[in-house]
Design a protein around this motif. Structure first.
Motif, short mmCIF file in Angstrom:
data_model
loop_
_atom_site.label_atom_id
_atom_site.label_comp_id
_atom_site.label_asym_id
_atom_site.label_seq_id
_atom_site.Cartn_x
_atom_site.Cartn_y
_atom_site.Cartn_z
N MET A 9 0.80 -1.21 0.00
CA MET A 9 0.00 0.00 0.00
C MET A 9 0.85 1.28 0.00
SD MET A 9 -3.02 -0.68 -0.18
CE MET A 9 -4.57 -1.08 0.44
N ILE A 10 1.98 1.23 0.65
CA ILE A 10 2.82 2.42 0.75
C ILE A 10 3.45 2.73 -0.60
CG2 ILE A 10 4.89 3.36 1.82
CD1 ILE A 10 4.24 1.69 4.28
N TYR A 11 3.69 1.70 -1.42
CA TYR A 11 4.43 1.87 -2.66
C TYR A 11 3.56 2.27 -3.86
CZ TYR A 11 7.98 -0.45 0.09
OH TYR A 11 8.88 -0.77 1.06
N VAL A 12 2.32 2.60 -3.64
CA VAL A 12 1.42 2.95 -4.74
C VAL A 12 1.86 4.26 -5.38
CG1 VAL A 12 -0.95 3.56 -5.34
CG2 VAL A 12 -0.52 1.69 -3.72
N ASN A 13 2.28 5.21 -4.60
CA ASN A 13 2.66 6.54 -5.12
C ASN A 13 4.15 6.64 -5.41
OD1 ASN A 13 0.05 7.53 -4.97
ND2 ASN A 13 0.30 8.10 -2.81
N MET A 14 4.89 5.54 -5.40
CA MET A 14 6.34 5.58 -5.59
C MET A 14 6.75 6.14 -6.95
SD MET A 14 9.18 5.18 -4.06
CE MET A 14 8.78 4.21 -2.63
#
Length: 65
Positions: A1-6
């Motif tokens: 979930m954290i890496y969606v905006n990477m």
């Protein structure tokens, strides 16, 4: 979930890096031109004044003999 905006974060960081490099290069170019013109002109003037002083001293020595 954290890496969606990477991917967006990578793009923003890369754009910021390129913009910073561009600004630093522009600043260095501007500073370099001012420094070279001032130091170059004053260095030439100083060298000319030294040569004039040396010529005067040589002429005085030659005339006194």
């Amino acid at each position: 979930m954290i890496y969606v905006n990477m991917p967006m974060l990578i793009f923003i960081l890369a754009a910021g890096y390129l913009f910073t490099v561009y600004l630093l290069l522009a600043l260095a170019k501007r500073t370099g031109k001012k420094g070279v013109l001032k130091s170059g002109a004053s260095a030439i003037q100083d060298q000319h004044n030294q040569e004039r002083g040396l010529r005067t001293k040589v002429t005085e020595v030659v005339n006194s003999q």
